[in-house]
Design a protein around this motif. Structure first.
Motif, PDB file in Angstrom:
ATOM      1  N   PRO A  55       0.729  -1.272   0.113  1.00 50.57           N
ATOM      2  CA  PRO A  55       0.027  -0.041   0.079  1.00 50.57           C
ATOM      3  C   PRO A  55       0.899   1.344   0.036  1.00 50.57           C
ATOM      4  O   PRO A  55       2.000   1.316   0.537  1.00 50.57           O
ATOM      5  CB  PRO A  55      -0.684  -0.214   1.442  1.00 50.57           C
ATOM      6  CG  PRO A  55      -0.547  -1.517   1.800  1.00 50.57           C
ATOM      7  CD  PRO A  55       0.608  -2.096   1.344  1.00 50.57           C
ATOM      8  N   ARG A  90      -3.405   4.828  -1.433  1.00 57.30           N
ATOM      9  CA  ARG A  90      -3.570   3.551  -2.375  1.00 57.30           C
ATOM     10  C   ARG A  90      -3.592   2.275  -1.789  1.00 57.30           C
ATOM     11  O   ARG A  90      -2.804   1.935  -0.725  1.00 57.30           O
ATOM     12  CB  ARG A  90      -2.473   3.534  -3.398  1.00 57.30           C
ATOM     13  CG  ARG A  90      -2.007   5.084  -4.005  1.00 57.30           C
ATOM     14  CD  ARG A  90      -2.971   5.003  -5.346  1.00 57.30           C
ATOM     15  NE  ARG A  90      -2.549   6.037  -5.995  1.00 57.30           N
ATOM     16  CZ  ARG A  90      -3.319   6.720  -6.918  1.00 57.30           C
ATOM     17  NH1 ARG A  90      -4.607   6.399  -6.939  1.00 57.30           N
ATOM     18  NH2 ARG A  90      -2.635   7.695  -7.727  1.00 57.30           N
ATOM     19  N   THR A  91      -4.304   1.474  -2.065  1.00 56.70           N
ATOM     20  CA  THR A  91      -4.559  -0.086  -1.671  1.00 56.70           C
ATOM     21  C   THR A  91      -3.321  -0.901  -1.699  1.00 56.70           C
ATOM     22  O   THR A  91      -2.880  -0.529  -3.031  1.00 56.70           O
ATOM     23  CB  THR A  91      -5.764  -0.794  -1.605  1.00 56.70           C
ATOM     24  OG1 THR A  91      -5.741  -0.832  -3.279  1.00 56.70           O
ATOM     25  CG2 THR A  91      -7.004  -0.050  -1.124  1.00 56.70           C
ATOM     26  N   GLY A  92      -3.104  -1.700  -1.073  1.00 58.74           N
ATOM     27  CA  GLY A  92      -1.938  -2.913  -1.557  1.00 58.74           C
ATOM     28  C   GLY A  92      -2.786  -3.707  -2.548  1.00 58.74           C
ATOM     29  O   GLY A  92      -3.810  -3.774  -2.820  1.00 58.74           O
ATOM     30  N   GLU A 122      -7.256  -6.106  -4.991  1.00 57.46           N
ATOM     31  CA  GLU A 122      -7.039  -5.043  -3.831  1.00 57.46           C
ATOM     32  C   GLU A 122      -6.971  -5.678  -2.829  1.00 57.46           C
ATOM     33  O   GLU A 122      -7.903  -6.428  -2.020  1.00 57.46           O
ATOM     34  CB  GLU A 122      -7.971  -3.889  -3.974  1.00 57.46           C
ATOM     35  CG  GLU A 122      -7.934  -3.049  -5.297  1.00 57.46           C
ATOM     36  CD  GLU A 122      -8.987  -2.017  -5.288  1.00 57.46           C
ATOM     37  OE1 GLU A 122      -8.367  -0.881  -5.033  1.00 57.46           O
ATOM     38  OE2 GLU A 122     -10.180  -2.284  -5.328  1.00 57.46           O
ATOM     39  N   THR A 123      -6.002  -5.674  -1.830  1.00 58.96           N
ATOM     40  CA  THR A 123      -5.505  -6.463  -0.750  1.00 58.96           C
ATOM     41  C   THR A 123      -6.339  -5.976   0.579  1.00 58.96           C
ATOM     42  O   THR A 123      -6.841  -6.473   1.468  1.00 58.96           O
ATOM     43  CB  THR A 123      -4.117  -6.548  -0.345  1.00 58.96           C
ATOM     44  OG1 THR A 123      -3.547  -5.447  -0.242  1.00 58.96           O
ATOM     45  CG2 THR A 123      -3.281  -7.458  -1.265  1.00 58.96           C
ATOM     46  N   ASP A 124      -6.458  -4.441   0.504  1.00 58.55           N
ATOM     47  CA  ASP A 124      -7.314  -3.827   1.689  1.00 58.55           C
ATOM     48  C   ASP A 124      -8.789  -3.851   1.301  1.00 58.55           C
ATOM     49  O   ASP A 124      -9.378  -3.336   2.223  1.00 58.55           O
ATOM     50  CB  ASP A 124      -6.699  -2.542   1.740  1.00 58.55           C
ATOM     51  CG  ASP A 124      -5.310  -2.668   1.990  1.00 58.55           C
ATOM     52  OD1 ASP A 124      -4.706  -3.458   2.363  1.00 58.55           O
ATOM     53  OD2 ASP A 124      -4.764  -1.561   1.964  1.00 58.55           O
ATOM     54  N   ALA A 125      -9.157  -4.609   0.074  1.00 62.10           N
ATOM     55  CA  ALA A 125     -10.834  -4.427  -0.343  1.00 62.10           C
ATOM     56  C   ALA A 125     -11.416  -5.379   0.643  1.00 62.10           C
ATOM     57  O   ALA A 125     -10.682  -6.284   1.286  1.00 62.10           O
ATOM     58  CB  ALA A 125     -10.891  -4.612  -1.581  1.00 62.10           C
ATOM     59  N   ASP A 126     -12.746  -5.428   0.842  1.00 60.53           N
ATOM     60  CA  ASP A 126     -13.680  -6.055   1.551  1.00 60.53           C
ATOM     61  C   ASP A 126     -13.878  -7.535   0.854  1.00 60.53           C
ATOM     62  O   ASP A 126     -14.371  -8.447   1.234  1.00 60.53           O
ATOM     63  CB  ASP A 126     -14.934  -5.666   1.854  1.00 60.53           C
ATOM     64  CG  ASP A 126     -14.757  -4.477   2.891  1.00 60.53           C
ATOM     65  OD1 ASP A 126     -13.841  -4.752   3.393  1.00 60.53           O
ATOM     66  OD2 ASP A 126     -15.737  -3.673   2.973  1.00 60.53           O
ATOM     67  N   LYS A 165      -7.461   4.945  -9.558  1.00 59.59           N
ATOM     68  CA  LYS A 165      -7.012   4.505  -8.302  1.00 59.59           C
ATOM     69  C   LYS A 165      -5.470   4.037  -8.351  1.00 59.59           C
ATOM     70  O   LYS A 165      -4.910   3.558  -7.394  1.00 59.59           O
ATOM     71  CB  LYS A 165      -7.820   3.559  -7.407  1.00 59.59           C
ATOM     72  CG  LYS A 165      -9.227   3.833  -7.109  1.00 59.59           C
ATOM     73  CD  LYS A 165     -10.239   2.681  -6.942  1.00 59.59           C
ATOM     74  CE  LYS A 165      -9.789   1.941  -5.551  1.00 59.59           C
ATOM     75  NZ  LYS A 165     -10.915   0.850  -5.200  1.00 59.59           N
TER      76      LYS A 165
END
Length: 189
Positions: free
Chosen positions: A11, A15-17, A77-81, A117
């Motif tokens: 990340p 920005r998300t990872g 996206e690693t930080d997404a739900d 993004k």
């Protein structure tokens, strides 16, 4: 050459990872949803219309990974739900013969929810670095990126990742009815 490569992008502020991994059968719903997007459909040569086509495409990607000729990564996206892919980055390690002397080629697309993004440039950068470090490329130390000349977003992503504009390509109907752009990245630049 059988391998299962997983790449990660840490990340960054705002920005998300990202995780990049081979596509799986469980990704078919996300793959079909992306292929229904009119913006994406404008630029794609291959359009997946049915679940059977999407499953066949995933199987073809696995066969190409095994052969060591084509490496298609689902972008998550690693930080997404959700663990739903939001894009694709591909490395075509062995040119298909349509352009004599062509180098290995990269390509990418993102689903609507990932656009704006920084997903495409960060994923492309990860795959480019991996390719230079890990693979015997068709032309050592050189990757090519092709896109429709009218696709300004792809031009921006290419430039952000160090792919310099090289030349305008003539139309090649039916798959490429308009002019294209060829961008080139040389390892170490």
């Amino acid at each position: 050459m059988t391998m299962a490569v997983h790449l990660t992008v840490e990340p960054a502020p705002g920005r998300t990872g990202l995780t990049l991994r081979p596509w799986t059968a469980r990704d078919v719903p996300a793959l079909l949803a992306a292929h229904r997007d009119p913006v994406l459909r404008r630029w794609l040569v291959l359009r997946l219309e049915s679940e059977a086509e999407a499953h066949r495409w995933v199987e073809e990607q696995h066969e190409a990974w095994t052969a060591g000729t084509w490496f298609s990564f689902a972008i998550l996206e690693t930080d997404a739900d959700s663990d739903r892919p939001v894009g694709n980055v591909v490395l075509k390690a062995v040119p298909d013969g349509s352009r004599p002397g062509a180098a290995s080629e990269v390509g990418y697309w993102t689903a609507p929810e990932a656009r704006g993004k920084g997903v495409a440039p960060r994923a492309l950068e990860a795959v480019s670095r991996w390719a230079f470090a890990s693979l015997p490329l068709a032309v050592p130390g050189r990757l090519e990126l092709l896109h429709a000349a009218a696709n300004e977003n792809s031009c921006r992503v290419a430039r952000k990742c160090g792919y310099a504009f090289h030349s305008v390509l003539p139309p090649f109907p039916p798959d490429h009815p308009g002019e294209g752009h060829l961008h080139v990245r040389v390892d170490g630049l």
